[in-house]
Design an enzyme around this catalytic site. Structure first.
Site, mmCIF file in Angstrom:
data_model
loop_
_atom_site.group_PDB
_atom_site.id
_atom_site.type_symbol
_atom_site.label_atom_id
_atom_site.label_comp_id
_atom_site.label_asym_id
_atom_site.label_seq_id
_atom_site.Cartn_x
_atom_site.Cartn_y
_atom_site.Cartn_z
ATOM 1 C CG PHE A 190 -1.873 1.200 1.174
ATOM 2 C CD1 PHE A 190 -3.011 1.156 0.374
ATOM 3 C CD2 PHE A 190 -1.611 2.353 1.893
ATOM 4 C CE1 PHE A 190 -3.869 2.258 0.294
ATOM 5 C CE2 PHE A 190 -2.460 3.453 1.820
ATOM 6 C CZ PHE A 190 -3.588 3.404 1.030
ATOM 7 C CG ASP B 34 5.529 3.728 1.692
ATOM 8 O OD1 ASP B 34 5.575 4.390 2.747
ATOM 9 O OD2 ASP B 34 4.470 3.555 1.054
ATOM 10 C CE LYS C 183 -0.138 5.435 7.819
ATOM 11 N NZ LYS C 183 -1.546 5.544 8.127
HETATM 12 C C1 LIG Z 1 2.978 2.377 3.811
HETATM 13 C C2 LIG Z 1 2.056 3.505 3.503
HETATM 14 N N1 LIG Z 1 2.346 4.339 2.484
HETATM 15 C C3 LIG Z 1 1.553 5.370 2.182
HETATM 16 C C4 LIG Z 1 0.401 5.622 2.882
HETATM 17 C C5 LIG Z 1 -0.466 6.769 2.498
HETATM 18 O O1 LIG Z 1 -0.326 7.787 3.437
HETATM 19 P P1 LIG Z 1 -1.394 8.976 3.478
HETATM 20 O O2 LIG Z 1 -2.692 8.394 3.864
HETATM 21 O O3 LIG Z 1 -0.823 9.929 4.498
HETATM 22 O O4 LIG Z 1 -1.414 9.564 2.114
HETATM 23 C C6 LIG Z 1 0.053 4.790 3.949
HETATM 24 C C7 LIG Z 1 -1.183 4.997 4.700
HETATM 25 O O5 LIG Z 1 -1.707 4.145 5.369
HETATM 26 C C8 LIG Z 1 0.895 3.698 4.266
HETATM 27 O O6 LIG Z 1 0.620 2.854 5.271
#
Ligand SMILES: Cc1ncc(COP(=O)(O)O)c(C=O)c1O
Length: 383
Positions: free
Chosen positions: A123, A209, A238
């Protein structure tokens, strides 16, 4: 719009691991706003920084120099062993920057149709580029045409990556150090080392990520520190602002040189207020025992879980790194679709993905609070 279907509860106050709803009832927050409020609700250092900064200056624009942003950039790059950083407002936006850098990297190598390898079940966000990078059909459904530059390969499988060694169009590999939204999938200890080696050998960028896994969640400030590697690009969000929207795309070496004036920007990104919050977050990590607490509480959770739930027929496995916790359940023995609501009735906040419970409790959680958490899990899953 109807993209969310919120549970019937409204929280009006938070303190540490606890939230209070509009009726005055208290809930144990084992989710931290999905891995955001890592230092607990209303942490005094962050609150103080926000109050002080809001009395001085909220926003100017990246047209001008921003003192807090410059201080934060230096600190976070030093801590992560990276060279430069771009501040965004969210995780998806940080990943977008990574993808744009990978495109510029492709241009520098005269690659016209670049490919980035990402993982099945990953994700990376909800923007068009990041949902194309995401390896989950349910996130992509209805949004075609997707960006075509992503090939999804098995996670935690170095051979799946290595089979592309002779493909001249590959420019980068992008993975989560631990897959979060997939239900806390922890790869083998040496997976990131092997990925790093493959990327170095082939001239590919390694993009981590770390949006969900960094900022102390796994017991290190950055998840890849368990492996002693440095990626070319590291995306954060986050927990970086502990509830204030800030993301960051950090880069090293060639990857840090590719964004040049006017190639990217953000109105709000890295403004004085959000960077004051993130500076508070780094202060807390540097000047308190929070990371030690993560490791101690992780061990304590493991042993208590084993003794109270280890023999439970519905429990298949516990997946845990620091305070990133997945509990794999047997869908034939327990109805996982009701778990979030049942937990809420018992004043516990969790998340469920498929047949897995996911928990990301605040990193400041105490032993007593772990005891409460375990007893609520026993009530939820059955003893
Ligand atoms: C690993 C990862 N990357 C990207 C995101 C996306 O982040 P945002 O919701 O702040 O755009 C998330 C959100 O859960 C995530 O867990």
């Amino acid at each position: 719009m109807s993209n969310y279907s919120p549970l019937e509860v409204t929280f009006i106050k938070g303190d540490g691991c606890w939230l209070t709803d509009s009726a005055g009832d208290k809930y144990l927050d084992a989710l931290s706003g999905i891995g955001v409020v890592n230092l607990g609700h209303c942490h005094p250092t962050i609150t103080k920084n926000l109050v002080d900064q809001s009395q001085k200056l909220l926003h100017t624009s990246n047209v001008y120099r921003i003192e807090n942003q410059e201080i934060l950039a230096k600190k976070i790059c030093n801590l992560a062993n990276m060279d430069k950083v771009f501040f965004s407002n969210s995780g998806a936006e940080a990943n977008e920057v990574a993808i744009k850098i990978a495109r510029l990297y492709a241009r520098s190598k005269d690659i016209e149709n670049p490919i980035i390898l990402t993982a099945i079940q990953s994700f990376h966000g909800r923007t068009m580029a990041t949902l194309s990078a995401t390896g989950q059909n349910k996130i992509q459904a209805g949004f075609s045409p997707l960006m075509s530059e992503f090939i999804h390969v098995n996670y935690d499988d170095i051979n799946a990556v290595n089979q592309y060694k002779n493909n001249q169009d590959i420019v980068a590999v992008m993975v989560e150090p631990i897959q979060g939204e997939a239900g806390v999938i922890i790869p083998k200890n040496d997976y990131l080392d092997k990925l790093h080696k493959t990327c170095k050998e082939n001239g590919w960028l390694l993009i981590l990520d770390g949006v969900q896994t960094c900022m102390g969640r796994t017991g290190k400030l950055f998840a890849h520190e368990h492996n002693e590697i440095t990626p070319d690009i590291l995306c954060l969000a986050k927990g970086l602002g502990n509830g204030v929207p800030i993301g960051a795309c950090l880069a090293k070496g060639i990857a840090s040189e590719l964004l040049t004036p006017r190639t990217h920007g953000s109105t709000f990104g890295g403004n004085p207020l959000v960077t004051a919050a993130a500076l508070g977050v780094l202060d807390v990590f540097q000047n308190t025992e929070v990371l030690n607490n993560v490791n101690k509480m992780s061990e304590y959770f493991k042993s208590e879980f084993e003794s109270k739930l280890g023999k439970n027929k519905a429990v298949k496995e516990l997946r845990i790194k620091g305070l990133m916790i997945g509990i794999g359940l047997d869908g034939n023995k327990i109805d996982c679709s009701q778990l979030v609501k049942n937990a809420l009735k018992d004043k516990l906040l969790i998340n469920v993905t498929g047949n897995s419970i996911r928990m990301l409790p605040p990193l400041i959680i105490s032993k007593e609070e772990i005891d409460i958490l375990i007893s609520k899990l026993v009530t939820l899953i059955g003893s």
